[in-house]
Design a protein around this motif. Sequence first.
Motif, PDB file in Angstrom:
ATOM      1  N   HIS A   1       0.844  -1.196   0.000  1.00 38.25           N
ATOM      2  CA  HIS A   1       0.000   0.000   0.000  1.00 38.25           C
ATOM      3  C   HIS A   1       0.881   1.249   0.000  1.00 38.25           C
ATOM      4  CE1 HIS A   1      -2.601  -3.151   1.729  1.00 38.25           C
ATOM      5  NE2 HIS A   1      -3.601  -2.484   1.185  1.00 38.25           N
ATOM      6  N   PRO A   2       1.663   1.457  -1.052  1.00 36.49           N
ATOM      7  CA  PRO A   2       2.594   2.599  -1.075  1.00 36.49           C
ATOM      8  C   PRO A   2       1.886   3.926  -0.859  1.00 36.49           C
ATOM      9  CG  PRO A   2       2.283   1.692  -3.282  1.00 36.49           C
ATOM     10  CD  PRO A   2       1.670   0.724  -2.325  1.00 36.49           C
ATOM     11  N   GLY A   3       2.456   4.716   0.046  1.00 37.53           N
ATOM     12  CA  GLY A   3       1.928   6.044   0.326  1.00 37.53           C
ATOM     13  C   GLY A   3       0.825   6.078   1.361  1.00 37.53           C
ATOM     14  N   ARG A   4       0.224   4.948   1.661  1.00 38.17           N
ATOM     15  CA  ARG A   4      -0.868   4.916   2.642  1.00 38.17           C
ATOM     16  C   ARG A   4      -0.300   4.899   4.054  1.00 38.17           C
ATOM     17  NH1 ARG A   4      -5.892   0.561   3.110  1.00 38.17           N
ATOM     18  NH2 ARG A   4      -6.533   1.131   5.216  1.00 38.17           N
ATOM     19  N   VAL A   5      -0.841   5.750   4.910  1.00 32.97           N
ATOM     20  CA  VAL A   5      -0.387   5.820   6.301  1.00 32.97           C
ATOM     21  C   VAL A   5      -1.223   4.871   7.152  1.00 32.97           C
ATOM     22  CG1 VAL A   5      -0.058   7.296   8.313  1.00 32.97           C
ATOM     23  CG2 VAL A   5       0.369   8.210   6.019  1.00 32.97           C
ATOM     24  N   PHE A   6      -0.523   4.025   7.893  1.00 32.43           N
ATOM     25  CA  PHE A   6      -1.183   3.107   8.822  1.00 32.43           C
ATOM     26  C   PHE A   6      -0.870   3.526  10.254  1.00 32.43           C
ATOM     27  CE2 PHE A   6      -0.836   0.569   4.985  1.00 32.43           C
ATOM     28  CZ  PHE A   6      -2.054  -0.097   4.935  1.00 32.43           C
ATOM     29  N   SER A   7      -1.909   3.727  11.036  1.00 31.72           N
ATOM     30  CA  SER A   7      -1.696   4.049  12.444  1.00 31.72           C
ATOM     31  C   SER A   7      -1.217   2.792  13.170  1.00 31.72           C
ATOM     32  CB  SER A   7      -2.995   4.544  13.085  1.00 31.72           C
ATOM     33  OG  SER A   7      -3.944   3.490  13.163  1.00 31.72           O
ATOM     34  N   ARG A   8      -0.717   2.992  14.394  1.00 33.61           N
ATOM     35  CA  ARG A   8      -0.302   1.835  15.192  1.00 33.61           C
ATOM     36  C   ARG A   8      -1.487   0.897  15.419  1.00 33.61           C
ATOM     37  NH1 ARG A   8       2.465   6.174  16.730  1.00 33.61           N
ATOM     38  NH2 ARG A   8       4.734   6.026  17.081  1.00 33.61           N
ATOM     39  N   GLU A   9      -2.665   1.478  15.625  1.00 34.40           N
ATOM     40  CA  GLU A   9      -3.864   0.667  15.834  1.00 34.40           C
ATOM     41  C   GLU A   9      -4.193  -0.150  14.583  1.00 34.40           C
ATOM     42  OE1 GLU A   9      -3.611   3.913  16.489  1.00 34.40           O
ATOM     43  OE2 GLU A   9      -3.538   3.776  18.694  1.00 34.40           O
ATOM     44  N   ASP A  10      -4.011   0.451  13.392  1.00 32.14           N
ATOM     45  CA  ASP A  10      -4.242  -0.270  12.141  1.00 32.14           C
ATOM     46  C   ASP A  10      -3.319  -1.483  12.044  1.00 32.14           C
ATOM     47  OD1 ASP A  10      -6.187   1.458  11.171  1.00 32.14           O
ATOM     48  OD2 ASP A  10      -4.738   2.737  10.148  1.00 32.14           O
ATOM     49  N   ILE A  11      -2.037  -1.253  12.354  1.00 30.86           N
ATOM     50  CA  ILE A  11      -1.056  -2.334  12.247  1.00 30.86           C
ATOM     51  C   ILE A  11      -1.341  -3.424  13.267  1.00 30.86           C
ATOM     52  CG2 ILE A  11       1.399  -2.909  12.415  1.00 30.86           C
ATOM     53  CD1 ILE A  11       2.010  -0.048  11.450  1.00 30.86           C
ATOM     54  N   LEU A  12      -1.689  -3.024  14.495  1.00 29.64           N
ATOM     55  CA  LEU A  12      -2.027  -4.019  15.522  1.00 29.64           C
ATOM     56  C   LEU A  12      -3.207  -4.876  15.081  1.00 29.64           C
ATOM     57  CD1 LEU A  12      -1.710  -1.975  18.851  1.00 29.64           C
ATOM     58  CD2 LEU A  12      -0.350  -3.951  18.196  1.00 29.64           C
ATOM     59  N   ARG A  13      -4.217  -4.241  14.523  1.00 28.36           N
ATOM     60  CA  ARG A  13      -5.427  -4.956  14.124  1.00 28.36           C
ATOM     61  C   ARG A  13      -5.170  -5.898  12.955  1.00 28.36           C
ATOM     62  NH1 ARG A  13      -8.088  -0.879  13.288  1.00 28.36           N
ATOM     63  NH2 ARG A  13      -8.143  -0.812  11.002  1.00 28.36           N
ATOM     64  N   ARG A  14      -4.278  -5.499  12.037  1.00 27.57           N
ATOM     65  CA  ARG A  14      -4.041  -6.294  10.836  1.00 27.57           C
ATOM     66  C   ARG A  14      -2.974  -7.375  11.037  1.00 27.57           C
ATOM     67  NH1 ARG A  14      -5.283  -3.713   5.690  1.00 27.57           N
ATOM     68  NH2 ARG A  14      -6.667  -1.939   5.990  1.00 27.57           N
ATOM     69  N   VAL A  15      -1.980  -7.084  11.853  1.00 30.24           N
ATOM     70  CA  VAL A  15      -0.849  -8.015  12.011  1.00 30.24           C
ATOM     71  C   VAL A  15      -0.984  -8.860  13.273  1.00 30.24           C
ATOM     72  CG1 VAL A  15       1.665  -8.206  12.238  1.00 30.24           C
ATOM     73  CG2 VAL A  15       0.669  -6.524  10.670  1.00 30.24           C
ATOM     74  N   TRP A  16      -1.454  -8.229  14.350  1.00 32.69           N
ATOM     75  CA  TRP A  16      -1.746  -8.976  15.572  1.00 32.69           C
ATOM     76  C   TRP A  16      -3.265  -9.146  15.649  1.00 32.69           C
ATOM     77  CZ3 TRP A  16       2.602  -6.044  15.232  1.00 32.69           C
ATOM     78  CH2 TRP A  16       3.780  -6.578  15.759  1.00 32.69           C
ATOM     79  N   THR A  17      -3.757  -9.867  16.633  1.00 33.24           N
ATOM     80  CA  THR A  17      -5.200 -10.040  16.772  1.00 33.24           C
ATOM     81  C   THR A  17      -5.622  -9.702  18.185  1.00 33.24           C
ATOM     82  OG1 THR A  17      -4.898 -12.369  17.289  1.00 33.24           O
ATOM     83  CG2 THR A  17      -5.353 -11.822  14.996  1.00 33.24           C
ATOM     84  N   ASP A  18      -6.919  -9.592  18.384  1.00 33.27           N
ATOM     85  CA  ASP A  18      -7.448  -9.148  19.672  1.00 33.27           C
ATOM     86  C   ASP A  18      -7.147 -10.102  20.820  1.00 33.27           C
ATOM     87  OD1 ASP A  18      -8.456  -6.932  18.448  1.00 33.27           O
ATOM     88  OD2 ASP A  18     -10.459  -7.767  18.169  1.00 33.27           O
TER      89      ASP A  18
END
Length: 228
Positions: free
Chosen positions: A171-188
């Motif tokens: 996703h070049p140029g797209r900014v991911f917040s820390r919360e976005d990365i946690l949700r996508r890479v780690w799980t709840d």
Amino acid sequence: MNPPRILVVDDEEDLCEILQFNLEGEGYHVDTANSAEEALEKDLPSYQLFLFDVMMGGLSGFKLADKLRKDEQTATIPIIFITAKDTENDLLTGFNIGADDYISKPFSIREVTVRVKAVLRRTQSKEVDPQDTLTFENLTMDLARKTVALDNKPVALTKKEFEMLYLLVSHPGRVFSREDILRRVWTDDVYVLDRTIDVNITRLRKKLDSFGSHIVTRLGYGYCFDPH
């Protein structure tokens, strides 16, 4: 399909036997070792998951994990730490090394089996066309084999580092917040601090050498892959 192979490493023999009995009851193939040194004598790349105690005589679980993360053959195999240490610093140390989960003693067998299933599901559920690769400049990501190369030289990344790199580069140029990365890479079902993202990004940049400069920080927002 062969059952997933799990290696349990703990200097408490009784605990190893209990975990082995219950995990085999869930259908897994489980081996045990009572020290990190004994574990290193096994065919480690043949396993799909490691469960490591942290505090052991001789080489600690953290040091064992760090050693495996530096070996290309075992760098992406998920690790769950099982330990009596549960302070924030200990959690950060484990996740900094590349742990996928962290279970504090005392624990229930049910908790262990649920977390093992969750980690294996995240690891094995994604099916990718074997021909799929993602390339940019001198970076190549093999999405089927989960490998990364710079100038055709392998770069040993943990599973989380690989997934973060793929998320950003795809996703070049797209900014991911820390919360976005946690949700996508780690799980709840995994307790992860926001600072864990910063630690992993720093380590990822270091491993990617000059290519790491493409991973930029957007202050107050998060991280993005800048192709320029």
